[in-house]
Design a protein around this motif. Structure first.
Motif, mmCIF file in Angstrom:
data_model
loop_
_atom_site.group_PDB
_atom_site.id
_atom_site.type_symbol
_atom_site.label_atom_id
_atom_site.label_comp_id
_atom_site.label_asym_id
_atom_site.label_seq_id
_atom_site.Cartn_x
_atom_site.Cartn_y
_atom_site.Cartn_z
ATOM 1 N N TRP A 24 25.963 -22.098 -25.304
ATOM 2 C CA TRP A 24 26.367 -21.530 -24.025
ATOM 3 C C TRP A 24 25.273 -20.577 -23.542
ATOM 4 O O TRP A 24 24.982 -19.586 -24.205
ATOM 5 N N SER A 25 24.673 -20.873 -22.413
ATOM 6 C CA SER A 25 23.702 -19.954 -21.815
ATOM 7 C C SER A 25 24.419 -19.054 -20.807
ATOM 8 O O SER A 25 25.456 -19.409 -20.254
ATOM 9 N N PHE A 26 23.848 -17.888 -20.575
ATOM 10 C CA PHE A 26 24.478 -16.856 -19.750
ATOM 11 C C PHE A 26 23.588 -16.546 -18.545
ATOM 12 O O PHE A 26 22.391 -16.295 -18.697
ATOM 13 N N TRP A 27 24.196 -16.560 -17.333
ATOM 14 C CA TRP A 27 23.451 -16.410 -16.090
ATOM 15 C C TRP A 27 24.094 -15.331 -15.220
ATOM 16 O O TRP A 27 25.274 -15.021 -15.349
ATOM 17 N N GLN A 28 23.311 -14.795 -14.279
ATOM 18 C CA GLN A 28 23.808 -13.771 -13.362
ATOM 19 C C GLN A 28 23.355 -14.075 -11.939
ATOM 20 O O GLN A 28 22.280 -14.659 -11.720
ATOM 21 N N TRP A 36 20.782 -18.729 -9.500
ATOM 22 C CA TRP A 36 21.130 -18.143 -10.784
ATOM 23 C C TRP A 36 19.875 -17.654 -11.500
ATOM 24 O O TRP A 36 18.829 -18.296 -11.454
ATOM 25 N N SER A 37 19.995 -16.519 -12.173
ATOM 26 C CA SER A 37 18.913 -15.983 -12.998
ATOM 27 C C SER A 37 19.395 -15.904 -14.436
ATOM 28 O O SER A 37 20.518 -15.438 -14.701
ATOM 29 N N TYR A 38 18.545 -16.357 -15.357
ATOM 30 C CA TYR A 38 18.909 -16.297 -16.773
ATOM 31 C C TYR A 38 19.036 -14.829 -17.168
ATOM 32 O O TYR A 38 18.150 -14.028 -16.936
ATOM 33 N N ALA A 39 20.157 -14.463 -17.757
ATOM 34 C CA ALA A 39 20.424 -13.062 -18.087
ATOM 35 C C ALA A 39 19.456 -12.543 -19.146
ATOM 36 O O ALA A 39 19.132 -13.250 -20.100
ATOM 37 N N THR A 40 19.008 -11.316 -18.972
ATOM 38 C CA THR A 40 18.101 -10.689 -19.936
ATOM 39 C C THR A 40 18.859 -9.926 -21.009
ATOM 40 O O THR A 40 18.262 -9.440 -21.972
ATOM 41 N N GLN A 41 20.174 -9.786 -20.832
ATOM 42 C CA GLN A 41 21.041 -9.171 -21.823
ATOM 43 C C GLN A 41 22.157 -10.139 -22.178
ATOM 44 O O GLN A 41 22.470 -11.059 -21.424
#
Length: 211
Positions: A24-28, A36-41
């Motif tokens: 599962w990848s997390f985006w914001q 969408w931007s790949y979350a840095t946290q």
């Protein structure tokens, strides 16, 4: 002679695609939409604001640069249209994309993607927002998110062996192509066949010269 040709042919064979991981990848995304931007946290530490969007996508990816974004164009206004703001809370639009059958561990059709509006306390994390709308969640001992709404039932960041020619699908939509087989690649088989033919020709020419 044959060994030299073997080295040449194998050196010219198509390179194996890099292995990937099923996770599962997390985006914001902000209230104003955009991409969408790949979350840095991680979701357990990121704290979205009121009106923000968080997305989760299950797919096979080599790394964060190759990760596949959640699908759909819904914005915060659409997802949270029926959730009014209240004092002491914030609203976070949560997009959950379970991926495609290609991404699924058993190649079965995954659950339908969901858009949920989470109303949580003001200091809540993205993980808190997700938990409020998509239980049960499953994490491993390293706090890696393994399952959302119980999907998948098992596994966590499992390594997937890529087949020759397999490549991640475009990041905006669709799944990733992966191969689970461990047999020889088509390129290697073709190379070995060429070695056999060239070796036979070399033997024939040597016999002809001796004659």
């Amino acid at each position: 002679m044959v060994s030299a040709v073997l080295g040449t042919v194998l050196g010219a064979a198509p390179a194996q695609a890099a292995d990937g991981y099923r996770y599962w990848s997390f985006w914001q995304r902000g209230e104003d939409g955009g991409s969408w931007s790949y979350a840095t946290q991680g979701p357990s530490s990121a704290r979205p604001g009121d009106g923000d969007m968080v997305g989760f996508r299950f797919a096979v990816s080599e790394d964060s640069g190759d990760a596949t974004r959640p699908r759909g164009m819904a914005d915060f206004a659409a997802v949270c249209a029926d959730t009014p703001a209240t004092d002491g809370t914030k609203r976070v639009a949560v997009v959950i994309d379970f991926g495609t059958a290609t991404d699924a561990p058993d190649r079965r059709t995954p659950p339908t993607p969901r858009n949920e509006c989470a109303r949580v306390r003001e200091d809540a994390t993205a993980g808190d927002a997700l938990a409020s709308v998509a239980k049960p969640l499953r994490y491993n001992s390293a706090a890696l998110l393994c399952a959302i709404s119980g999907y998948p039932e098992a596994g966590c960041g499992d390594k997937v062996n890529a087949s020759v020619g397999a490549h991640a699908a475009p990041k905006g939509d669709g799944g990733t192509a992966d191969g689970g087989g461990s047999g020889p690649s088509a390129g290697l088989i073709g190379g070995l066949a060429a070695v056999v033919l060239l070796g036979a020709a070399a033997v024939w020419q040597a016999r002809r010269r001796r004659a």
